[in-house]
Design an enzyme around this catalytic site. Structure first.
Site, PDB file in Angstrom:
ATOM      1  CB  THR A  87      -0.885   0.026   1.257  1.00 17.64           C
ATOM      2  OG1 THR A  87      -1.626  -1.193   1.316  1.00 17.64           O
ATOM      3  CG2 THR A  87      -1.856   1.206   1.211  1.00 17.64           C
ATOM      4  CE  LYS A 162      -5.082  -1.283   1.664  1.00 18.66           C
ATOM      5  NZ  LYS A 162      -5.403  -2.526   2.281  1.00 18.66           N
ATOM      6  CE  LYS A 237       1.565   2.198   4.119  1.00 10.45           C
ATOM      7  NZ  LYS A 237       2.100   0.937   3.657  1.00 10.45           N
TER       8      LYS A 237
HETATM    9  P1  NAD Z   1       6.026  -5.820   7.206  1.00  6.44           P
HETATM   10  O1  NAD Z   1       6.715  -4.650   7.834  1.00  6.44           O
HETATM   11  O2  NAD Z   1       5.762  -7.031   8.007  1.00  6.44           O
HETATM   12  O3  NAD Z   1       6.852  -6.288   5.892  1.00  6.44           O
HETATM   13  C1  NAD Z   1       7.589  -5.432   5.063  1.00  6.44           C
HETATM   14  C2  NAD Z   1       8.922  -6.132   4.775  1.00  6.44           C
HETATM   15  O4  NAD Z   1       9.670  -5.366   3.841  1.00  6.44           O
HETATM   16  C3  NAD Z   1       9.791  -6.288   6.037  1.00  6.44           C
HETATM   17  O5  NAD Z   1      10.087  -7.663   6.237  1.00  6.44           O
HETATM   18  C4  NAD Z   1      11.051  -5.472   5.715  1.00  6.44           C
HETATM   19  O6  NAD Z   1      12.238  -6.025   6.247  1.00  6.44           O
HETATM   20  C5  NAD Z   1      11.039  -5.518   4.194  1.00  6.44           C
HETATM   21  N1  NAD Z   1      11.801  -4.460   3.567  1.00  6.44           N
HETATM   22  C6  NAD Z   1      11.890  -3.141   3.917  1.00  6.44           C
HETATM   23  N2  NAD Z   1      12.701  -2.485   3.054  1.00  6.44           N
HETATM   24  C7  NAD Z   1      13.135  -3.405   2.152  1.00  6.44           C
HETATM   25  C8  NAD Z   1      13.985  -3.335   1.012  1.00  6.44           C
HETATM   26  N3  NAD Z   1      14.568  -2.184   0.638  1.00  6.44           N
HETATM   27  N4  NAD Z   1      14.216  -4.462   0.324  1.00  6.44           N
HETATM   28  C9  NAD Z   1      13.656  -5.641   0.697  1.00  6.44           C
HETATM   29  N5  NAD Z   1      12.824  -5.771   1.759  1.00  6.44           N
HETATM   30  C10 NAD Z   1      12.567  -4.664   2.463  1.00  6.44           C
HETATM   31  O7  NAD Z   1       4.680  -5.245   6.586  1.00  6.44           O
HETATM   32  P2  NAD Z   1       3.413  -6.094   6.085  1.00  6.44           P
HETATM   33  O8  NAD Z   1       2.404  -6.167   7.178  1.00  6.44           O
HETATM   34  O9  NAD Z   1       3.891  -7.342   5.413  1.00  6.44           O
HETATM   35  O10 NAD Z   1       2.823  -5.083   4.997  1.00  6.44           O
HETATM   36  C11 NAD Z   1       3.411  -4.934   3.718  1.00  6.44           C
HETATM   37  C12 NAD Z   1       2.562  -3.962   2.898  1.00  6.44           C
HETATM   38  O11 NAD Z   1       1.226  -4.471   2.807  1.00  6.44           O
HETATM   39  C13 NAD Z   1       2.442  -2.566   3.504  1.00  6.44           C
HETATM   40  O12 NAD Z   1       2.489  -1.621   2.467  1.00  6.44           O
HETATM   41  C14 NAD Z   1       1.096  -2.595   4.204  1.00  6.44           C
HETATM   42  O13 NAD Z   1       0.520  -1.301   4.298  1.00  6.44           O
HETATM   43  C15 NAD Z   1       0.311  -3.495   3.285  1.00  6.44           C
HETATM   44  N6  NAD Z   1      -0.820  -4.199   3.912  1.00  6.44           N
HETATM   45  C16 NAD Z   1      -0.654  -4.827   5.124  1.00  6.44           C
HETATM   46  C17 NAD Z   1      -1.726  -5.485   5.693  1.00  6.44           C
HETATM   47  C18 NAD Z   1      -1.600  -6.190   7.036  1.00  6.44           C
HETATM   48  O14 NAD Z   1      -2.639  -6.563   7.611  1.00  6.44           O
HETATM   49  N7  NAD Z   1      -0.388  -6.428   7.547  1.00  6.44           N
HETATM   50  C19 NAD Z   1      -2.959  -5.517   5.040  1.00  6.44           C
HETATM   51  C20 NAD Z   1      -3.087  -4.911   3.787  1.00  6.44           C
HETATM   52  C21 NAD Z   1      -1.992  -4.252   3.242  1.00  6.44           C
END
Ligand code: NAD
Length: 288
Positions: A87, A162, A237
């Site tokens: 997102t 979204k 966010k």
């Molecule tokens: P998260 O923080 O668990 O995962 C993000 C991952 O990206 C982390 O493991 C981090 O180490 C990695 N990362 C950061 N910078 C990086 C880079 N330069 N190269 C490679 N990896 C890198 O977050 P999440 O909960 O998995 O969410 C991911 C996305 O999905 C976000 O944008 C969030 O808004 C969206 N989202 C999350 C949910 C939820 O319920 N968790 C639901 C819908 C959407």
């Protein structure tokens, strides 16, 4: 397909697992050094993206997406596809799509709803922006990781869908929490309130499916001490993204602005709780 998966966090890990289970060859990279059984560990984003048909990103925000796109687009072959499921702000999605197009690569912005549970079960909803060709390439992968995919329009349309959806959700959850808090002060039983509202004109997803009152309505995070679910910090966010977008295009979203301000206060101390914990938080603010 040969797939590179970048960002193996709470969402990316189960999504990558489901692609492996469906028989795809997946190489994965995460700066945190995450390893997943069946996913070939790459040492960098460029290594994960090199020689792949499709690269999927699932990253925290637009700034990180732009950096990763700067790294991987030069090593991706023309005719390949970059699917961003994070997102992020609409602007970042459009910028990355333009950069990709200039290199002959198809970009699709495809944020998801459904949370970690949906990612694990393979029941996410994808909201996609990009060309028909990009959507057609991504569709079989959406079908593995999710149960519904909507092609919303050109680049950025998935992100727009979204943040608009989640702005409704944030506003409606606050409205529902305010009403239950008021009902309690008026000595109206919460179950009776649910029975009426869930079948009346006040019914909505925040009442009927995700009721913020413990022990009332279907099972929800309220019944599990407000363990997410969908964390308040993530709601904040998305609300902030909605306000950035509204500011950029001059749209009036007064309730979106108010919802953002309330979640900013609530998330200061309770950001890791479910966003429906707005109810107990509001109750602490009410006068006795
Ligand atoms: P998260 O923080 O668990 O995962 C993000 C991952 O990206 C982390 O493991 C981090 O180490 C990695 N990362 C950061 N910078 C990086 C880079 N330069 N190269 C490679 N990896 C890198 O977050 P999440 O909960 O998995 O969410 C991911 C996305 O999905 C976000 O944008 C969030 O808004 C969206 N989202 C999350 C949910 C939820 O319920 N968790 C639901 C819908 C959407």
């Amino acid at each position: 397909m040969r797939i590179g998966f970048i960002g193996l966090g709470n969402m990316g890990t189960p999504m990558a697992r489901n692609l492996v289970a469906a028989g795809h060859q997946v190489a994965g990279f995460d700066v945190a050094g995450v390893t997943i059984e069946g996913v070939a560990p790459a040492q960098s984003a460029t290594e994960a993206a090199t020689g792949r048909d499709v690269v999927i990103t699932m990253l925290p925000n637009g700034a990180i997406l732009r950096n990763v796109a700067d790294e991987v687009l030069p090593v991706m072959a023309p005719g390949t596809t970059l699917i961003d499921c994070s997102t992020v702000d609409v602007e970042s999605a459009r910028t990355v799509a333009e950069q990709a197009q200039a290199a002959g690569i198809t970009a699709v912005d495809a944020p998801v709803s459904g949370g970690i549970g949906g990612a694990t079960a393979g029941t996410l909803t994808f909201m996609a922006g990009g060309t028909d060709e990009g959507f057609a390439t991504a569709r079989p992968l959406f079908d593995i990781m999710g149960q519904k995919a909507v092609h919303c329009g050109a680049a950025g349309a998935g992100q727009a869908a979204k943040i608009c959806n989640n702005m409704i959700l944030g506003i409606s959850m606050i409205g529902v929490c305010e009403a239950f808090a008021l009902a309690e002060k008026l000595e109206l039983d919460a179950q009776k309130m649910f029975d009426v509202v869930s079948t009346s004109s006040g019914s909505c997803w925040s009442v009927n499916t995700y009721c913020p009152v413990p022990g009332v309505g279907p099972q929800s995070p309220a019944d599990n001490n407000y363990t997410p679910g969908f964390a308040a910090a993530l709601m904040l966010k998305d609300l902030r993204l909605s306000q950035d977008a509204a500011g950029a295009v001059g749209a009036a979203t007064p309730l979106g602005a108010q919802a953002t301000a309330l979640y900013a206060q609530m998330a200061e101390d309770h950001g890791d709780q479910d966003f429906s914990a707005m109810l107990p938080w509001l109750k602490t603010r009410g006068a006795d």
